[in-house]
Scaffold this active site. Structure first.
Site, PDB file in Angstrom:
ATOM      1  N   SER A 130       2.609  -2.552  10.496  1.00  0.00           N
ATOM      2  CA  SER A 130       3.959  -2.496  10.970  1.00  0.00           C
ATOM      3  C   SER A 130       4.613  -3.565  10.462  1.00  0.00           C
ATOM      4  O   SER A 130       5.498  -4.172  11.261  1.00  0.00           O
ATOM      5  CB  SER A 130       4.305  -2.080  12.408  1.00  0.00           C
ATOM      6  N   GLU A 182      -7.438   4.623   7.580  1.00  0.00           N
ATOM      7  CA  GLU A 182      -6.895   5.796   7.326  1.00  0.00           C
ATOM      8  C   GLU A 182      -8.085   6.502   6.513  1.00  0.00           C
ATOM      9  O   GLU A 182      -8.551   7.674   6.883  1.00  0.00           O
ATOM     10  CB  GLU A 182      -5.812   6.099   6.520  1.00  0.00           C
ATOM     11  N   GLY A 240       1.637   1.742  10.883  1.00  0.00           N
ATOM     12  CA  GLY A 240       2.506   2.933  10.727  1.00  0.00           C
ATOM     13  C   GLY A 240       3.073   3.529  12.246  1.00  0.00           C
ATOM     14  O   GLY A 240       3.938   4.349  12.629  1.00  0.00           O
ATOM     15  N   HIS A 258      -9.655   1.270   4.403  1.00  0.00           N
ATOM     16  CA  HIS A 258      -8.510   1.285   5.145  1.00  0.00           C
ATOM     17  C   HIS A 258      -8.943   2.191   6.288  1.00  0.00           C
ATOM     18  O   HIS A 258      -9.573   3.113   5.916  1.00  0.00           O
ATOM     19  CB  HIS A 258      -7.432   1.955   4.212  1.00  0.00           C
ATOM     20  N   ASN A 269       0.830  -1.220   0.138  1.00  0.00           N
ATOM     21  CA  ASN A 269      -0.128   0.046  -0.095  1.00  0.00           C
ATOM     22  C   ASN A 269       0.984   1.106   0.084  1.00  0.00           C
ATOM     23  O   ASN A 269       1.254   1.633   0.984  1.00  0.00           O
ATOM     24  CB  ASN A 269      -0.929  -0.200   1.363  1.00  0.00           C
ATOM     25  N   TRP A 270       0.990   1.810  -1.189  1.00  0.00           N
ATOM     26  CA  TRP A 270       1.855   3.126  -1.254  1.00  0.00           C
ATOM     27  C   TRP A 270       1.388   4.183  -0.663  1.00  0.00           C
ATOM     28  O   TRP A 270       2.187   5.161  -0.575  1.00  0.00           O
ATOM     29  CB  TRP A 270       2.334   3.324  -2.814  1.00  0.00           C
ATOM     30  N   LYS A 271       0.085   4.030  -0.337  1.00  0.00           N
ATOM     31  CA  LYS A 271      -0.513   5.490   0.250  1.00  0.00           C
ATOM     32  C   LYS A 271      -0.105   6.383  -0.628  1.00  0.00           C
ATOM     33  O   LYS A 271      -0.014   6.499  -1.852  1.00  0.00           O
ATOM     34  CB  LYS A 271      -0.244   5.526   1.696  1.00  0.00           C
ATOM     35  N   GLU A 330      -6.094  -5.155  10.167  1.00  0.00           N
ATOM     36  CA  GLU A 330      -5.106  -4.318  10.667  1.00  0.00           C
ATOM     37  C   GLU A 330      -5.587  -3.388  11.675  1.00  0.00           C
ATOM     38  O   GLU A 330      -6.351  -2.500  11.710  1.00  0.00           O
ATOM     39  CB  GLU A 330      -5.030  -3.302   9.196  1.00  0.00           C
TER      40      GLU A 330
HETATM   41  C1  PEP Z   1      -1.224   0.011   5.941  1.00  0.00           C
HETATM   42  O1  PEP Z   1      -1.296   1.254   6.162  1.00  0.00           O
HETATM   43  O2  PEP Z   1      -1.921  -0.869   5.503  1.00  0.00           O
HETATM   44  C2  PEP Z   1      -0.082  -0.359   6.761  1.00  0.00           C
HETATM   45  C3  PEP Z   1      -0.113  -1.843   7.170  1.00  0.00           C
HETATM   46  O3  PEP Z   1       0.795   0.435   7.244  1.00  0.00           O
HETATM   47  P1  PEP Z   1       2.309   0.042   7.683  1.00  0.00           P
HETATM   48  O4  PEP Z   1       2.847  -1.172   7.396  1.00  0.00           O
HETATM   49  O5  PEP Z   1       3.159   1.220   7.921  1.00  0.00           O
HETATM   50  O6  PEP Z   1       1.753  -0.017   9.214  1.00  0.00           O
END
Ligand code: PEP
Length: 268
Positions: free
Chosen positions: A226, A110, A186, A108, A21-23, A180
């Site tokens: 993470s 976010e 993050g 997601h 997931n590049w966001k 998640e």
């Molecule tokens: C995500 O945003 O889907 C995610 C898993 O981020 P991170 O790996 O940075 O925690």
């Protein structure tokens, strides 16, 4: 009983899936450079599916850099539930299909927290994706307060209850669920394998209760939050975890390639 008469109950093969997931990262030229670098580091394997989800604006250049019939698939990070119309700033499933997307992240945390996405909206997005032949990667997860109150599982199943409402068995077969935990995204604080496995098992039980055991045994459930090259080995070693949704670590080709290779060789 003769050996020939032994009944074999086939366990469904859930091919591990690693999603990057590049966001809101990587311009079209950066996306192309990243993909060229990544392709040099990786060897295709039927043992792992890989999906990259660039921002909308980099999908076309990512698609070109991957080339036709690439073993790495493309996905988007969001979609609107309508096909077209007066929805300023939005993008539909059919638009994503034309850019060679096969997957789309939906719900997601976010999007839920920063953009006010509600469970009902997410359900409409899941449906819209399926209608256009995109596989939704549906994200669910509890907050830190919910975990600390012992409500991790009930928070996740409450989300699933609405997000997957009304789906037929064949529709659910194309859905991927990403667990998640919000507190792990993050933060550098991944769930332990045990914490992730416990929620994955309850998600599978939820699917079994709502649909049937065949669907529950076949659906892929990813862990996200993470994930790094350091913890991927332990997380992916579990039979309950069918892959990873990777945020921060997917922006670095070396880290992402390492996570993909761990998946390709797990239980080899
Ligand atoms: C995500 O945003 O889907 C995610 C898993 O981020 P991170 O790996 O940075 O925690």
């Amino acid at each position: 009983m003769h050996a020939r008469d032994t009944i074999h109950i086939e366990k469904p093969v859930r091919i591990p899936l690693i999603v990057g997931n590049w966001k809101m990262n990587k311009t079209p030229s950066e996306a192309a450079a990243f993909i060229r670098d990544l392709l040099e580091r990786l060897t295709p394997s039927p043992k792992t599916d890989v999906v990259l989800t660039p921002p909308f604006t980099s999908l076309e250049s990512a698609s070109k850099a991957l080339g036709p019939s690439s073993w790495i698939n493309l996905g988007a990070q969001n979609l609107h539930w309508e096909q077209q119309g007066a929805f300023t700033g939005e993008v539909s499933a059919s638009m994503l299909r034309e850019l060679n997307c096969r997957y789309v992240i939906v719900g997601h945390s976010e999007r839920r927290m920063l953009f006010g996405e509600r469970d009902e909206t997410i359900q409409k997005k899941v449906r819209a994706a399926l209608v256009q032949g995109l596989a939704p990667i549906l994200c669910v997860g509890e907050s830190l307060a919910e975990r600390e109150a012992g409500k991790a599982t009930s928070a996740v199943t409450a989300q699933l209850d609405v997000n997957l409402a009304g789906l037929a068995q064949q529709e659910l077969a194309s859905v991927i669920i990403a667990y998640e935990p919000v507190w792990a995204i993050g933060t550098g604080r991944a769930a332990t394998t045990e914490q992730a496995v416990a929620v994955h098992q309850s998600i599978r039980s939820f699917v079994e209760a709502g649909w049937n055991s065949t669907t529950a045994a076949a659906i892929r459930i990813l862990y996200g939050g993470s994930v790094t090259p350091q913890n991927a080995e332990s997380l992916l070693a579990s039979e309950a975890i069918d892959g990873a949704l990777v945020g921060g670590a997917c922006l670095n080709p070396d880290s992402f390639a390492t996570i993909v290779r761990i998946a390709q060789t797990r239980r080899a």
